[in-house]
Write an enzyme that holds these catalytic residues in place. Structure first.
Site, PDB file in Angstrom:
ATOM      1  N   ARG A 115       0.785  -1.297   0.066  1.00 46.36           N
ATOM      2  CA  ARG A 115      -0.071   0.013   0.071  1.00 46.36           C
ATOM      3  C   ARG A 115       0.790   1.253  -0.036  1.00 46.36           C
ATOM      4  O   ARG A 115       0.476   2.266  -0.256  1.00 46.36           O
ATOM      5  CB  ARG A 115      -0.934  -0.007   1.095  1.00 46.36           C
ATOM      6  CG  ARG A 115      -2.049  -0.962   1.177  1.00 46.36           C
ATOM      7  CD  ARG A 115      -2.591  -1.006   2.672  1.00 46.36           C
ATOM      8  NE  ARG A 115      -3.473  -2.402   2.544  1.00 46.36           N
ATOM      9  CZ  ARG A 115      -4.146  -2.909   3.728  1.00 46.36           C
ATOM     10  NH1 ARG A 115      -3.682  -2.407   4.976  1.00 46.36           N
ATOM     11  NH2 ARG A 115      -5.056  -3.847   3.717  1.00 46.36           N
TER      12      ARG A 115
ATOM     13  N   CYS B 109       1.116   1.240  16.407  1.00 46.78           N
ATOM     14  CA  CYS B 109       1.036  -0.028  17.298  1.00 46.78           C
ATOM     15  C   CYS B 109       1.203   0.615  18.619  1.00 46.78           C
ATOM     16  O   CYS B 109       0.919  -0.299  19.706  1.00 46.78           O
ATOM     17  CB  CYS B 109       2.042  -0.798  17.162  1.00 46.78           C
ATOM     18  SG  CYS B 109       3.712  -0.363  17.187  1.00 46.78           S
TER      19      CYS B 109
END
Length: 535
Positions: free
Chosen positions: A213, A317
């Site tokens: 991506r 994260c």
């Protein structure tokens, strides 16, 4: 002699460097499709190569969802060629002086600094985060490159002379061979820079698979590394999805795999790579808690919660996705909502934007479904960003800041990593209850406590079972002289990223026991018993 000639050639190549990246990118080419959409190249043997694949993946601008490029799913022959290039380059690169490898990275960090804004623009275009956040993405990766320049001390071995008469013992670190990295979409520069610079400065060659991506930043970083004098073949880049991942996990010439991404992918890569005899380090998902004590500095804490929860649209994260309000701190909820309302949602390249879009329409749908699950399971939505519309970017993947209160640990919105601009809020009466909530959660990436009491902070830091703890620091990502130490279900492997552990992951120890007898005499008879050395 051949090895010496190869090493000399490497040193000559290192000295032939340019100071600036070319203005026109060499990793994109005019499209072979009927449209004008450019295609991304592979990087094999020091050359940007047009793929012969018949399988291509669209790259979208998340703010508009328009197709801005296409990336190939590399063919088996192309992936084999990339590995062969790594393997050919390894002997000469491993034999190259550690000082020469260090010099490559010293030049590399300078080129990254000079081109930081260009890399950030690529990140914003493909990933959607704000330009300021994208620059931070590059900068945190740059810090790892700078730390990797300390390799001359980090790779030192150990020595013990005279362990017995005329006998010495010493060990040193050697590179593994060909290593590989699989990177996620959310940090297109930082995560690759956690991987290949550390591996390469240790003498390994590297196969990189960026996220399909967001390939642009990695391709530019490869060009800058080449301009820094890295020999051809020391870094190779392939693109793809499942087939490329399986190829990396299975190929016998790959000795170690670094991965950052989702739990599902990380568990799969760790199991499959380990089954094929490879070292694997896998940083995975998280549910990071911010515990707010009533004695905390209120204004500072509210600002830190909002920034850490909603920055990068929550696609980190280490995002602080869960707030645990202890005691009287629960009264701060209305002010927390007001702070979040003030954030500006817009395309990442627009002035004043605080957060941009999510990466794909599917990611937006998943985040909205998790918000829905909260209402269905009894939680309250204090701030709802699902229906936000950004003028001029109506087709973008935008979700505004969302705050869900009255959340319980058994709710889906608490148990799952949302990976969006959503803050779930729990309440407890005591610090001990908050610690129990954090420790009962399976993830162990990061946590933070907000307090002005040193004893409270110390108790929390010692009792909480999480790998990285912040005290009045909402996103406690260690600087690279330490290591990124996520734990429990947030990590698989036994050696973490960067710092001393990063060097350990990309090297192996060799230990030599050496005896040179003072009298230089030969043994009069064979020694057939186990050597005791110390007697």
């Amino acid at each position: 002699m051949a090895a010496l000639l190869a090493a000399a050639a490497v040193r000559a190549r290192i000295l032939q460097v340019s100071s600036k990246v070319k203005s026109s990118p060499t990793w994109y080419s005019a499209s072979s499709f009927s449209s004008s959409v450019p295609t991304v190249k592979l990087f094999i043997g020091g050359k940007f190569v047009e793929s012969k694949s018949d399988k291509w993946i669209d790259i979208h601008n998340p703010a508009t969802n328009e197709v801005i490029g296409r990336v190939p799913q590399a063919t088996k022959a192309e992936m084999d060629a990339a590995i062969a290039s790594c393997k050919r380059a390894f002997p000469a690169w491993a034999d190259t002086s550690v000082l020469s490898r260090q010099q490559v990275l010293l030049r590399y960090q300078q080129l990254i600094k000079e081109n930081l804004k260009e890399i950030a623009k690529l990140i914003t275009l493909e990933q959607g985060k704000t330009l300021a956040d994208a620059e931070g993405d590059v900068f945190r990766g740059l810090q790892v490159v700078e730390h990797a320049c300390s390799v001359t001390s980090l790779m030192m071995g150990e020595t013990m002379p005279s362990i017995t008469k005329d006998m010495d013992l010493y060990s040193y670190r050697l590179p593994l061979g060909v290593c590989a990295g699989i990177a996620p979409f959310n940090f297109p520069a930082m995560i690759p820079l956690w991987m290949f610079p550390m591996a390469m400065v240790c003498g390994n060659t590297f196969l990189m698979k960026p996220s399909e991506r967001v390939p642009g930043a990695t391709m530019l970083l490869a060009k800058l590394l080449q301009d820094s004098g890295a020999p051809d073949g020391t870094l190779n880049i392939i693109h793809g999805q499942h087939e490329a991942v399986n190829f990396i996990c299975d190929h016998p010439d790959i000795k170690a795999i670094s991965f950052v991404g989702s739990n599902k992918a990380g568990e799969y890569i760790f199991e499959r790579g380990s089954r094929h005899g490879k070292r694997v380090q896998a940083n995975m998902g998280a549910k990071n808690h911010g515990v707010v004590m009533p004695d905390a500095n209120k204004e500072n804490t509210l600002n830190q919660l909002v920034g850490a929860a909603f920055g990068a649209a929550g696609q980190r994260c280490m995002a602080l996705s869960t707030a645990v309000l202890v005691g009287e701190a629960k009264k701060w909820l209305p002010e927390l909502v007001e702070h979040a309302k003030n954030l500006r949602v817009n395309a990442g390249d627009q002035p004043g934007a605080d957060l941009g879009p999510l990466i794909t329409p599917q990611a937006k749908e998943r985040v909205c479904n998790l918000i829905d699950s909260g209402t269905k399971e009894g939680a309250s939505i204090l701030l709802d960003g699902r229906k936000i519309k950004v003028k001029g970017y109506e087709n973008g993947n935008f979700v505004g800041p969302t705050i869900i209160s009255n959340v319980k640990p058994n709710m889906t919105c608490y148990k799952e990593e949302i990976f969006g601009p959503v803050l779930v809020v729990l309440e407890t009466e005591t610090l001990d209850e908050a610690i129990q909530i954090v420790n009962n959660n399976p993830y162990g990436n990061g946590t933070a406590i907000f307090t002005t009491n040193g004893a409270t902070a110390r108790k929390y830091a010692h009792l909480v079972d999480v790998g990285q703890v912040g005290v009045n620091v909402p996103i406690p990502v260690p600087l690279p002289m330490f290591s990124f130490t996520g734990s429990r279900s947030s990590f698989r492997g036994d050696t973490n990223f960067y710092g001393k552990q990063g060097i350990q992951f990309y090297t192996q120890l060799k230990t030599i026991t050496s005896q040179w007898k003072e009298e230089d005499a030969t043994l009069s008879s064979p020694a057939v018993v186990m050597p005791t050395m110390g007697r």
